[in-house]
Design a protein around this motif. Structure first.
Motif, PDB file in Angstrom:
ATOM      1  N   GLN A   6       5.341   1.624  -6.510  1.00 19.12           N
ATOM      2  CA  GLN A   6       4.870   1.986  -4.317  1.00 19.12           C
ATOM      3  C   GLN A   6       3.072   3.087  -4.332  1.00 19.12           C
ATOM      4  N   VAL A  20      -2.459  -0.708   4.932  1.00 25.51           N
ATOM      5  CA  VAL A  20      -1.772  -1.810   3.658  1.00 25.51           C
ATOM      6  C   VAL A  20      -1.211  -0.296   2.802  1.00 25.51           C
ATOM      7  N   ASN A  22       1.478  -1.061  -0.736  1.00 28.91           N
ATOM      8  CA  ASN A  22       1.278  -1.747  -1.537  1.00 28.91           C
ATOM      9  C   ASN A  22       2.714  -1.428  -2.029  1.00 28.91           C
ATOM     10  N   CYS A  23       3.470  -2.651  -2.923  1.00 28.39           N
ATOM     11  CA  CYS A  23       4.309  -2.824  -3.371  1.00 28.39           C
ATOM     12  C   CYS A  23       4.616  -3.437  -4.657  1.00 28.39           C
ATOM     13  N   SER A  24       4.298  -3.289  -5.923  1.00 31.12           N
ATOM     14  CA  SER A  24       4.506  -3.873  -6.876  1.00 31.12           C
ATOM     15  C   SER A  24       5.975  -3.666  -7.729  1.00 31.12           C
ATOM     16  N   ARG A  72       3.369  -8.860  -6.641  1.00 29.33           N
ATOM     17  CA  ARG A  72       2.949  -7.353  -5.215  1.00 29.33           C
ATOM     18  C   ARG A  72       3.875  -8.755  -3.937  1.00 29.33           C
ATOM     19  N   SER A  73       3.818  -7.454  -2.780  1.00 27.11           N
ATOM     20  CA  SER A  73       4.152  -7.388  -1.517  1.00 27.11           C
ATOM     21  C   SER A  73       3.432  -6.478  -1.393  1.00 27.11           C
ATOM     22  N   THR A  74       2.456  -7.319   0.079  1.00 29.33           N
ATOM     23  CA  THR A  74       1.931  -5.945   1.042  1.00 29.33           C
ATOM     24  C   THR A  74       2.445  -5.498   2.251  1.00 29.33           C
ATOM     25  N   TYR A  76       1.945  -4.812   6.347  1.00 31.03           N
ATOM     26  CA  TYR A  76       0.413  -4.036   7.416  1.00 31.03           C
ATOM     27  C   TYR A  76       0.965  -3.722   8.485  1.00 31.03           C
ATOM     28  N   THR A 108       5.906   5.228   0.059  1.00 32.71           N
ATOM     29  CA  THR A 108       4.965   5.731   0.393  1.00 32.71           C
ATOM     30  C   THR A 108       5.406   6.421   2.106  1.00 32.71           C
TER      31      THR A 108
END
Lengths: 114, 116
Positions: A6, A20, A22-24, A72-74, A76, A108
């Motif tokens: 993250q 935003v 982020n997660c990968s 990936r994921s986001t 928002y 995060t």
């Protein structure tokens, strides 16, 4: 072995900003992805669950997207508020070989100041 | 109940003692999970129960850790001969498992274990 990352690790923003997170993930063979928030000293509160066949989910000011092929994921967050301050965690459930568990990112840590 | 409950909320014990942590899942949820959250390690899976199936114990860190689920509802996580590295927050979650699909996991508030 699935790894979830993250970015950023921490974020401090003024109230009202759109954010935003982020997660990968390294293995795209996932069953679903779930976003949580955790307040200090508390358990996890589920925010959104995205199945592998879905592209996004929305709940109020939150919108989560998923691009499984790119891993990936986001998340928002629109019009952030001080009450949004918390740690946000994403977690994936594998499609095979360990689908009984969630694999979590480190989170995060978000601070929204007035 | 309305959500997953765990007890105790805090537990302080001395090294070498045994401890039992309890989890009450959401009524009707057949799947139950235990996770551990420790500084520097993040959240890690411990064990999973689904109905009457054999539990998935693949995440248990040592044979000092065990868990049971009685009557398909309440679960107890037992740590024998506790060590200082067992200090962590132990989280329980439950979910529906219907039609072969895994659903959203709902977490309890956790038990903070401190081993002196």
């Amino acid at each position: 072995k699935q790894e979830v990352t993250q970015i950023p690790a921490a974020l401090s923003v003024p109230e009202g900003e759109n954010l935003v997170l982020n997660c990968s993930f390294t293995d795209s063979a996932i069953y679903n992805l779930q976003w949580f928030r955790q307040d200090p000293g508390k358990g996890l509160t589920s925010l959104l669950l995205i199945q592998s066949s879905q592209r996004e989910q929305t709940s109020g000011r939150l919108n989560a997207s998923l691009d499984k092929s790119s891993g990936r994921s986001t998340l928002y967050i629109a019009a952030s508020q001080p009450g949004d301050s918390a740690t946000y965690l994403c977690a994936v459930r594998q499609a095979s070989g360990g689908y009984n568990k969630l694999i979590f990112g480190a989170g995060t840590r978000l601070a929204v100041h007035p | 109940g309305a959500g997953v409950s765990q007890s105790p909320s805090n537990k302080v014990t001395e090294k070498g003692k045994d401890v039992e942590l309890r989890c009450d899942p959401i009524s009707g949820h057949t799947a139950l999970y235990w996770y551990r959250q420790s500084l520097g390690q993040g959240l890690e899976f411990l064990i999973y129960f689904q109905g009457n199936s054999a539990p998935d114990k693949s995440g248990l860190p040592s044979d000092r850790f065990s868990a049971e689920r009685t009557g398909g509802s309440v679960s107890t996580l037992t740590i024998q001969r506790t060590q200082q590295e067992d200090s962590a927050v132990y989280l329980c979650a439950s979910s529906l498992f219907s039609g072969g699909s895994y659903n959203e996991q709902f977490f309890g508030p956790g038990t903070r274990l401190t081993v002196l």
